[in-house]
Design a protein around this motif. Sequence first.
Motif, PDB file in Angstrom:
ATOM      1  N   LEU A 542       0.786  -1.095  -0.247  1.00 50.87           N
ATOM      2  CA  LEU A 542      -0.042  -0.130  -0.031  1.00 50.87           C
ATOM      3  C   LEU A 542       0.918   1.169   0.175  1.00 50.87           C
ATOM      4  CD1 LEU A 542      -2.675   1.295   0.378  1.00 50.87           C
ATOM      5  CD2 LEU A 542      -2.358   1.168   2.646  1.00 50.87           C
ATOM      6  N   MET A 543       1.994   1.181   0.820  1.00 49.73           N
ATOM      7  CA  MET A 543       2.855   2.276   0.852  1.00 49.73           C
ATOM      8  C   MET A 543       3.542   2.579  -0.584  1.00 49.73           C
ATOM      9  SD  MET A 543       2.467   4.018   3.738  1.00 49.73           S
ATOM     10  CE  MET A 543       0.810   3.367   3.844  1.00 49.73           C
ATOM     11  N   GLU A 544       4.196   1.549  -1.065  1.00 48.67           N
ATOM     12  CA  GLU A 544       4.541   1.576  -2.396  1.00 48.67           C
ATOM     13  C   GLU A 544       3.640   2.203  -3.437  1.00 48.67           C
ATOM     14  OE1 GLU A 544       6.847  -1.787  -3.986  1.00 48.67           O
ATOM     15  OE2 GLU A 544       6.025  -1.156  -5.941  1.00 48.67           O
ATOM     16  N   TRP A 545       2.451   1.569  -3.277  1.00 49.91           N
ATOM     17  CA  TRP A 545       1.439   2.063  -4.292  1.00 49.91           C
ATOM     18  C   TRP A 545       1.224   3.605  -4.235  1.00 49.91           C
ATOM     19  CZ3 TRP A 545      -1.658  -2.699  -2.957  1.00 49.91           C
ATOM     20  CH2 TRP A 545      -0.964  -3.930  -3.732  1.00 49.91           C
ATOM     21  N   SER A 546       0.841   3.835  -3.159  1.00 48.85           N
ATOM     22  CA  SER A 546       0.440   5.089  -2.724  1.00 48.85           C
ATOM     23  C   SER A 546       1.706   6.297  -3.000  1.00 48.85           C
ATOM     24  CB  SER A 546      -0.026   5.371  -1.278  1.00 48.85           C
ATOM     25  OG  SER A 546      -1.015   4.674  -0.696  1.00 48.85           O
ATOM     26  N   GLN A 547       2.800   5.998  -2.793  1.00 54.07           N
ATOM     27  CA  GLN A 547       3.799   6.577  -3.236  1.00 54.07           C
ATOM     28  C   GLN A 547       4.013   6.989  -4.721  1.00 54.07           C
ATOM     29  OE1 GLN A 547       7.957   5.295  -2.440  1.00 54.07           O
ATOM     30  NE2 GLN A 547       8.720   7.583  -2.192  1.00 54.07           N
TER      31      GLN A 547
END
Lengths: 686, 341
Positions: A542-547
Amino acid sequence: MQTWTRRLAVLGSGTVLATGLALGGCGTSAAGPAAAANGAGNDTSGNVSGADGSGDGATATDTPGGSDVPVASKAPVLDLVVDGNRDGIAELANADDQKFSNVFDDKHGASFLANLDDDDGDTVRDADDGVVNGAEDEPDLARVLVAPWPNAPDGATGLLTLDEVGSQNVRLFKKNADGTWTLVAGVTSTDQGADLPAGIASESLGCTADDDCAVTGNYKLEAEDLRTGAEFGVEARRFRASGADGDWDGFVHLTLTAKDGAGVAVKTANAADGKEVVMLRVAPWMLHGNTSPFDRVRSAAFYSAFVADLKIAIGAAGLDFVTYKSTNKVNPKHLDYWNDQWTQDLYQTGWTAMPGPGGKMQHMRVANARPWGRAAGDDWLPITWLVNAYLAPDQAVATFYKEAETGSTYDSHGNHDLLPPYENGDDKFPVGRIIHGSNVLPETKAFYNAQQVQGPALVIKSDWLAVGHVDEVLSYAPAKTPRGWKLLVSSDDLALTMFEKAQKDGHGAVTFWSGLSNYDPKTDKQKDAEVSIDATLADVDLMEWSQKAQIQINGNHDAVQKAVGLKDDEIVFIPCLTEDVGGGSSKKPENKIAWMPGTVNSLVFGDFIAMPNPFGPTIDGNDLFAKDLQDRLGTAVNQLGHDGMGMKVHLIDDFSSYHIAMGEVHCGTNPEGPPPAGFMWWAVGR
Amino acid sequence: MTTNPITIKPTNFQELTNTMKPCKSKRAVWTIAVAAAVVLQAGTALAAPRATEGRGVALTATQLPAAARAQLQHEIDGWRVSHPGAFRAVAQVKGCSKAGYENNRNPQPECFRELKALGGGVVLPMLSALVFDVPQGLASTPAERTALTVGLLRAVGVARDPRAAPVLKAVFEQGAEDVRGEAAEALGRLGGDAELAVLTQHSVAGDPLRLAALQGLGECKRLAAAKVLATQLAGHPDETATAITVRSLGNVASSWAWKAMVQGKKATEAEGLQVRTTAAQALVPAFAWASEANREEIAQALQMAQHPQSAAWLAAAKTGADAATARAYEALAARLAKHSR
């Protein structure tokens, strides 16, 4: 310039009170089209009075008002007039109408409407049926007046000729002595598109000599027509569709020539070459944006919580709220039913207008349809529903695509929006600028740019989104600032910061619902899937996608900021984290979608904003994100709203109904209204 | 622990059916019919025979090595007995069958979000669907089957369950071309030595699985993966391979992802910084020779890496570059500075 004796007195409604056409010679007064208003049901043919012909050899005299008003002579008359001065009335005696009948610039020049509403309520658009559809339709016709030639001899004839391309796109009606109208030139066949939904025919099918529709390029005026003068009304059958060479440029040119009784071409002082030419430009289709004066919102009635919340917000703003029920019946032919909950996407709301009397716009609202429906067949095309649900007096429907059932998600209208008015150096968009995302059908892009005044469209990248719409990341709100509005931008960065702060403040264990179901091996059952702030921040994917989403948004943000010249404090960030549903390819490596309710995807109407309820974690009794939205948008901190005191924030429960189905409040609603005050497109200068 | 008193409930099934049936009495009948169908589907899943020769949505069972197949089948059989609800949960996923997605904003099949939310307890039913048997009604058309495969692979990868490794490797090496990248990403997410070795082996020029392997390495949050990608980029691959390699360098170096790794105690900050350094140092020089499109990819990847020394490295790279390239480096540095977190 012709020879007339009296000025015209015209009411704001356009009715001619005392048009004195001193057309002497034989001492007879000629009833003629001294003035005719765009935007009013005037009747010039029967109301002319007070002729005081001054006899043979009359010359120009001064009027009490001091302006030159010519007087009649025996000389031949070859004169056409349109509303060149843009006061909504074509006047033979008006020097500016005379002077500016064959120009179009930011100050002068006549325009006319694509007459795509339905003033007689027969579910056929007025431009499709070859008649003038009653008194309400008359104002939608722009007037072209042929000045009387009172002394036209027996056997004299005139010829009113339309340019070839223009004739294929307009209808020209002649007003009869009894007030009725007769279709005399332009597209004269009336059966176009009889078997197709309205809108398909006239926008997508040209009417040329090769087609099976009839085009009449000119109208012959007999001696009596020349003596009395004549009033014509012109309507367009479509908007200008593209700027490509050979396509209609949106203008129609009318040329009047005449022959005397002996068949000799008439030449006059003002038409030394024997040709009197006027031009009119078809009014562009204009897109509404968030700062438009909406008075009605439509949505599906499928979901009770969504509708209930929306009803409160829209009611508080004093707008009409119109809903339609669900159906899967084939061709319901009923405006109360439709099968598509994505009201924003299936059509787009705009308007078109030309100058009307009294400084008002003669306008109609225009809804244009997406090319594809949610089931196969013409019955499920959005245009079918629009014809049933929307088409009405002063409410037009149209299609801008070449072929039905083409396009993709990018052609849903949530991917097409309007930047509110701005100037940035030499870039001037006083009536707003169209903005759209990736992969829009080429004919749609061509159409937007062909309207000229709200273009060229600003194109930003949206193909990194699974749905692919600009409304997923950008919105606009009124503000008490010199520009009058601010940009709202979705921000993963802000959401992350908020989660991190909540964690730092000791709330990491607080959970909130993800909207889906989780399988619990302990009970072998499913339960509501909840997630904690700690788990959210530890979710590597989720963090990678959000970034990555944030970086894409940065690109969108930069593009708009640069184009508009926005200062940093003219941008308001709206928090949201993003996920990626996968299935990427080298052509489309990303498929991002709002992981939590995408709150930027909101409906703005006046100083109100209806936003997805974020249903975030509750901290100290408040929803973390709901409180932030209220603080950020609903207070004076960002000077939003016309008074700068903040927007009236209404939270709408769209979680199960729209968010889970990959959309939000904006996607499920569509506002409409009249043209914004002061949006005089004809003054834009392009 | 504080809990959130949210009162919202999962999607109201009655309301969903309303979208299709305006007639109330018919709606009730339809709802019952759908419920019955769901029960039947679940029953089918529960009653599925041992499927050593079965066919999943991505593979036939025989495409797995025999030992791995037997082991997996054994585990699936056991889970089916002890946790039938897990199989029901997967069988009830709606997003890849028409009724489940036709009303979505973009009406394309998509079931990853549902499968991910179900969590690690459904890994075995998901692997079963990939290899042995697909619950009836989950997907019908080729597009739906592809979407289901993507959803399953992605959800399995996100669950990071090592039992998935043989299946993911087999799909990567033998599956349909349009899902190999997804399988590679899932392999990368597992992140074990064996998965890293497979992806590395196929990442070299000339390998038919190269592009998928490069894609998968981006999800393998390890220094070794970053080094492989950096090496490949240094070899000036073709346009497409460069784009994927750059993108993967950005992903493997995602500063937000590494922060989450640290948050979840799966890595240290130092490990993350090493990876981000490797990626950024590979990306900066590549900017000089990359095409315009791939320069954009590099710009994005550098934003992902968000390395504190990026500005210095860009300034150094500018020195000695031709004027146009130097200007491009300056613009890139400004862009990174503007959006630095």
